[in-house]
Design an enzyme around this catalytic site. Structure first.
Site, short mmCIF file in Angstrom:
data_model
loop_
_atom_site.label_atom_id
_atom_site.label_comp_id
_atom_site.label_asym_id
_atom_site.label_seq_id
_atom_site.Cartn_x
_atom_site.Cartn_y
_atom_site.Cartn_z
N PRO A 122 -4.16 -5.15 -6.24
CA PRO A 122 -3.63 -4.12 -5.55
C PRO A 122 -3.44 -4.12 -3.67
CG PRO A 122 -5.70 -3.01 -6.71
CD PRO A 122 -5.41 -4.27 -6.99
N SER A 159 5.00 -8.20 3.01
CA SER A 159 5.74 -8.28 3.99
C SER A 159 7.09 -9.94 3.60
CB SER A 159 5.02 -8.41 5.52
OG SER A 159 4.35 -9.46 5.07
N TRP A 208 0.73 -1.70 0.33
CA TRP A 208 -0.20 -0.15 -0.10
C TRP A 208 0.95 1.56 -0.39
CZ3 TRP A 208 1.67 1.74 4.35
CH2 TRP A 208 2.38 0.77 4.97
N ASN A 209 1.80 1.10 0.23
CA ASN A 209 2.45 2.45 0.34
C ASN A 209 3.51 3.61 -1.30
OD1 ASN A 209 4.71 0.39 -0.63
ND2 ASN A 209 6.36 0.93 0.35
N GLU A 246 9.44 -8.89 -3.82
CA GLU A 246 9.94 -7.22 -3.41
C GLU A 246 9.81 -7.81 -1.77
OE1 GLU A 246 12.54 -5.58 -4.09
OE2 GLU A 246 12.39 -6.05 -6.21
N CYS A 263 9.70 0.36 2.11
CA CYS A 263 10.78 -0.52 2.32
C CYS A 263 12.19 -0.65 2.67
CB CYS A 263 10.52 -1.63 1.18
SG CYS A 263 10.86 -1.16 -0.31
N GLU A 273 13.65 -5.70 -9.66
CA GLU A 273 12.70 -4.67 -10.16
C GLU A 273 13.41 -3.68 -11.07
OE1 GLU A 273 9.89 -4.03 -7.68
OE2 GLU A 273 8.27 -4.90 -8.64
N THR A 286 4.28 -12.49 4.12
CA THR A 286 3.67 -12.79 3.22
C THR A 286 4.37 -13.72 0.98
OG1 THR A 286 2.65 -11.36 3.47
CG2 THR A 286 1.96 -11.70 1.36
P1 NAD Z 1 1.26 -6.99 2.73
O1 NAD Z 1 2.78 -8.69 3.35
O2 NAD Z 1 0.37 -7.49 4.38
O3 NAD Z 1 0.75 -7.33 2.03
C1 NAD Z 1 1.18 -6.98 0.40
C2 NAD Z 1 0.09 -7.78 -0.01
O4 NAD Z 1 -0.24 -9.22 -0.08
C3 NAD Z 1 -0.88 -6.82 -0.09
O5 NAD Z 1 -2.07 -6.85 -2.20
C4 NAD Z 1 -2.23 -8.37 0.42
O6 NAD Z 1 -3.54 -7.84 -0.05
C5 NAD Z 1 -1.04 -9.32 0.09
N1 NAD Z 1 -1.29 -10.68 0.41
C6 NAD Z 1 -1.34 -10.67 1.74
N2 NAD Z 1 -1.54 -11.95 1.83
C7 NAD Z 1 -1.18 -12.68 0.95
C8 NAD Z 1 -1.38 -14.26 0.83
N3 NAD Z 1 -0.53 -15.66 1.30
N4 NAD Z 1 -1.08 -14.73 -0.16
C9 NAD Z 1 -0.93 -13.32 -1.59
N5 NAD Z 1 -1.42 -12.26 -1.62
C10 NAD Z 1 -1.02 -12.12 -0.30
O7 NAD Z 1 2.50 -5.92 2.98
P2 NAD Z 1 2.02 -4.72 2.77
O8 NAD Z 1 1.68 -4.53 4.97
O9 NAD Z 1 0.59 -4.09 1.99
O10 NAD Z 1 3.40 -3.85 3.04
C11 NAD Z 1 4.08 -3.32 3.38
C12 NAD Z 1 5.84 -4.08 3.71
O11 NAD Z 1 5.41 -4.36 1.65
C13 NAD Z 1 6.80 -4.04 3.57
O12 NAD Z 1 7.06 -5.19 5.09
C14 NAD Z 1 7.53 -3.43 2.99
O13 NAD Z 1 9.12 -3.68 3.88
C15 NAD Z 1 6.87 -4.00 2.20
N6 NAD Z 1 7.78 -3.79 0.99
C16 NAD Z 1 8.16 -3.66 0.35
C17 NAD Z 1 8.97 -3.13 -0.67
C18 NAD Z 1 9.72 -3.39 -1.68
O14 NAD Z 1 10.15 -3.17 -3.28
N7 NAD Z 1 11.17 -4.61 -1.17
C19 NAD Z 1 7.98 -1.87 -1.32
C20 NAD Z 1 7.13 -1.56 -0.53
C21 NAD Z 1 6.80 -2.24 0.28
#
Ligand code: NAD
Length: 483
Positions: free
Chosen positions: A176, A228, A151-152, A249, A283, A457, A231
Site C-alpha cells: 500500500p 503518478s 493513497w486515495n 494506472e 485520478c 482494470e 512513478t
Molecule cells: P505516487 O506515484 O507517489 O506513489 C504511488 C505508489 O508508488 C506508492 O505506494 C509509492 O510508495 C510507490 N512508489 C513511489 N516511488 C516508487 C518507485 N520508484 N518504485 C516503485 N514504487 C514506487 O502516487 P501517490 O501520490 O500515492 O498517488 C497519487 C497519484 O496516483 C496521482 O497521480 C493519481 O492520479 C494517481 N492515481 C491513479 C489512479 C488510476 O487508477 N489511474 C488511481 C488513483 C491514483
C-alpha cells in the site's frame, strides 16, 4: 485513537514485524494525530513475502476456477458484513468522509471480489480446428504479481488488483501507499478467513524503495501500479528490464466538456463530483472544465452556489461531505497550485482559503478565465481545484481537450445525442462519460491512454492483464519433414 495493527506486514497468512525497517507514521488527516506506527519492509521481509507468494501460487493454481471463485465471493460477503468498521478505518487512514467511504471504498472492493470470483470458473481457452490437426489454447496465470497502491482509495486499489490476480490463479504481494497502510492488512486477513491459502495475498509496507524492490525482483512476474505518471515511468522501466507484465494506472488532467444545450443541473453536478469528491484526490477527475460561452455565466453562478453549500468538517460525522487532504505534503502541493493559478492570471471565483481547524483542510477552489497554457490547466493537482475554460466551437474544444500528454478520462454534457458520441469518439481518453462523470462500476474497463497508463482494470478486460495464453498445436497426421 489507536488503529495500531498487530504488526506492520501480513505475510504467509500471519502478521509479522521487523523493527529494523524505517518507521512509517500513520496520521489521521483531520487532526494530524498519529493513529498507528509501522515499519517499512526490510529486504528480508520482501524476500519472505515473494517466497510465500510463490509457494501459495503453486498450490492455488491446482484449484478449479469454481473453488477459487468461491473464496473470493466469501471474502466479498465478509467485507460487506464489516463495511461499517472497514469504512471507519478507511476514513481514519485517508481523511475521506464516512459518507463516502461507507459507499465507495470497501463496497467497491467487495464488488471486485464478487465479480472476478464469478468469472474465475469461466476462464477457458479455445479449440482451433485445422483440418485433421487441431490446436487449443489455455489461459494460464502469470505467477506472482506485485501490486503497488496510491493513497486515495487504499481498499479499492488492493481489491481491484488482488481480485483479478487471484481469480486468474496468481498470488500477490501488495504494497500500500506509505500514507495509507492500514486497510490492505484487513483485506489480507479477510481473504485468509474466506479460505485463501496462506501466502496467496501478502501485504508489505514501505516507501518507494520497497515498491522498487518488488518491481525489480526476479521472482515477480507482473507489476500493477496505481500512482503518478512519474512513478509509472520508473516502475515501467524496471519491469521492462525483467520483461515483466505491467498494468499502469497513472495520473490524469481530464477534460469535462459542457455544451450550451446541456442540462445545467446535471453538468454542474458532474463537475462537482468530478472535482471535489474525495477532496479532489481522484485520478480520473475532470479538472479542465470546458464550458461553451452561451452557458458559461449561468454554469459558473450555479457552480459557485452549490459549492458554497458543501459541508466541510470532521470526516467521521456522517453529515460531512468534504474532509481534509490526505497529508500535510499534499495540502502544501495544492496550496502551491492555488498560488500559481492566481499569479498566472486566472480568476479565483471561489474558495481556496485554509480552514481554521487542525488537520489538512482547504476550501474547494474554482478558477475561471483559465487558459490552456496556465500551470493549473496543464499539471495534475490532485486536490479540490477546478479550472473553468471557455470555448466556442466543437472542433476547437476537441483540439484543446486533447492537447495534453495524459489521457485517463473525458466527459461530455450535451442533450444532442449524435454530438455526444461524435465528440467522445475524437477524445484521446481511455475512460469516457456522456452526461455523467466518474462512474466506475466493476463491470466496465477502467484505465488510461497516452501517459495515463497501460492496461485496464476491472471488467473482463482485466483478465487479459492477469493471465497469458498457452497455445498447443496437436498434429494428428504424420510429420512430413523434407529432409
Ligand atoms: P505516487 O506515484 O507517489 O506513489 C504511488 C505508489 O508508488 C506508492 O505506494 C509509492 O510508495 C510507490 N512508489 C513511489 N516511488 C516508487 C518507485 N520508484 N518504485 C516503485 N514504487 C514506487 O502516487 P501517490 O501520490 O500515492 O498517488 C497519487 C497519484 O496516483 C496521482 O497521480 C493519481 O492520479 C494517481 N492515481 C491513479 C489512479 C488510476 O487508477 N489511474 C488511481 C488513483 C491514483
Amino acid at each position: 485513537m489507536n488503529f495500531q495493527p498487530k504488526a506492520s506486514h501480513f505475510v504467509n497468512g500471519a502478521y509479522i514485524e521487523d523493527a529494523n525497517g524505517a518507521p512509517i507514521s500513520c496520521v489521521f488527516p483531520a487532526n494530524g494525530e498519529e493513529i498507528a506506527r509501522l515499519h517499512s519492509a526490510t529486504p528480508e521481509i520482501v524476500e519472505l513475502a515473494v517466497k510465500s507468494a510463490r509457494a501459495a501460487q503453486t498450490q492455488w493454481t491446482k484449484h478449479t476456477g469454481t473453488e477459487r471463485g468461491r473464496v473470493l465471493r466469501r471474502a466479498a460477503d465478509l467485507i460487506r458484513a464489516r463495511n461499517h468498521d472497514l469504512s471507519w478505518l478507511e476514513t481514519h487512514d485517508t481523511g475521506k468522509p464516512l459518507q463516502e467511504t461507507i459507499c465507495a471504498d470497501a463496497t467497491s472492493g467487495a464488488d471486485a471480489l464478487e465479480y472476478f470470483g464469478g468469472l474465475a470458473a469461466s476462464l477457458t481457452g479455445e479449440h482451433i480446428p485445422l483440418g485433421e490437426d487441431w490446436a487449443y489454447t489455455k489461459r494460464v496465470p502469470l505467477g506472482v504479481c506485485a501490486g503497488i497502491g496510491a493513497w486515495n482509495y487504499p481498499t479499492q486499489i488492493a481489491c481491484w488488483k488482488g481480485a483479478p490476480a487471484l481469480a486468474c490463479g496468481n498470488a500477490m504481494v501488495f504494497k500500500p501507499s506509505e500514507f495509507t497502510p492500514l486497510s490492505a492488512l484487513k483485506i489480507a486477513e479477510i481473504l485468509i478467513e474466506a479460505g485463501a491459502p496462506a501466502g496467496l495475498f501478502n501485504v508489505i509496507q514501505g516507501y518507494g524503495d520497497v515498491g522498487a524492490a518488488l518491481a525489480q525482483h526476479p521472482d515477480i512476474d507482473k507489476v500493477s501500479l496505481t500512482g503518478s505518471a512519474a512513478t509509472g515511468a520508473k516502475v515501467y522501466a524496471s519491469a521492462a528490464a525483467g520483461m515483466k507484465h505491467v498494468t499502469m494506472e497513472l495520473g490524469g488532467k481530464s477534460p469535462l466538456i459542457v455544451f450550451d444545450d446541456a442540462s445545467l443541473e446535471d453538468a454542474v453536478g458532474g463537475a462537482l463530483l468530478g472535482n471535489f469528491y474525495s477532496t479532489g484526490q481522484v485520478c480520473s477527475n475532470g479538472t479542465r472544465v470546458f464550458v461553451q460561452s452561451g452557458i458559461k455565466d449561468r454554469f459558473l453562478e450555479r457552480l459557485i452556489e452549490r459549492t458554497s453549500k458543501i459541508i466541510i468538517g470532521d470526516p467521521r460525522d456522517e453529515e460531512t461531505q468534504m474532509g481534509p487532504m490526505v497529508s500535510a505534503r499534499q495540502l502544501e502541493i495544492v496550496e502551491g497550485y492555488i498560488a500559481k493559478g492566481k499569479a498566472e492570471g486566472a480568476t479565483l471565483a471561489y474558495g481556496g482559503a485554509l480552514i481554521d481547524r487542525d488537520g489538512f483542510f482547504v476550501q474547494p477552489v474554482i478558477f475561471s478565465d483559465v487558459h490552456d497554457d496556465m500551470t493549473i490547466a496543464r499539471e495534475e493537482i490532485f486536490g479540490p481545484v477546478m479550472s473553468i475554460l471557455e470555448f466556442e466551437t466543437e472542433d476547437e474544444v476537441i483540439a484543446r481537450a486533447n492537447d495534453t500528454e495524459l489521457g485517463l478520462a473525458a466527459g461530455v454534457f450535451t442533450s444532442d445525442l449524435t454530438r455526444a458520441h461524435r465528440v467522445i469518439d475524437r477524445l484521446d481518453a481511455g475512460t469516457c462519460f456522456i452526461n455523467s462523470y466518474n462512474d466506475a462500476p466493476v463491470e466496465i474497463p477502467f484505465g488510461g491512454m497516452k501517459k495515463s497508463g497501460v492496461g485496464r482494470e476491472n471488467s473482463k478486460a482485466a483478465i487479459e492483464h492477469y493471465s497469458q495464453l498457452k497455445t498447443v498445436f496437436v498434429r494428428m497426421t504424420p510429420v512430413e519433414a523434407p529432409y
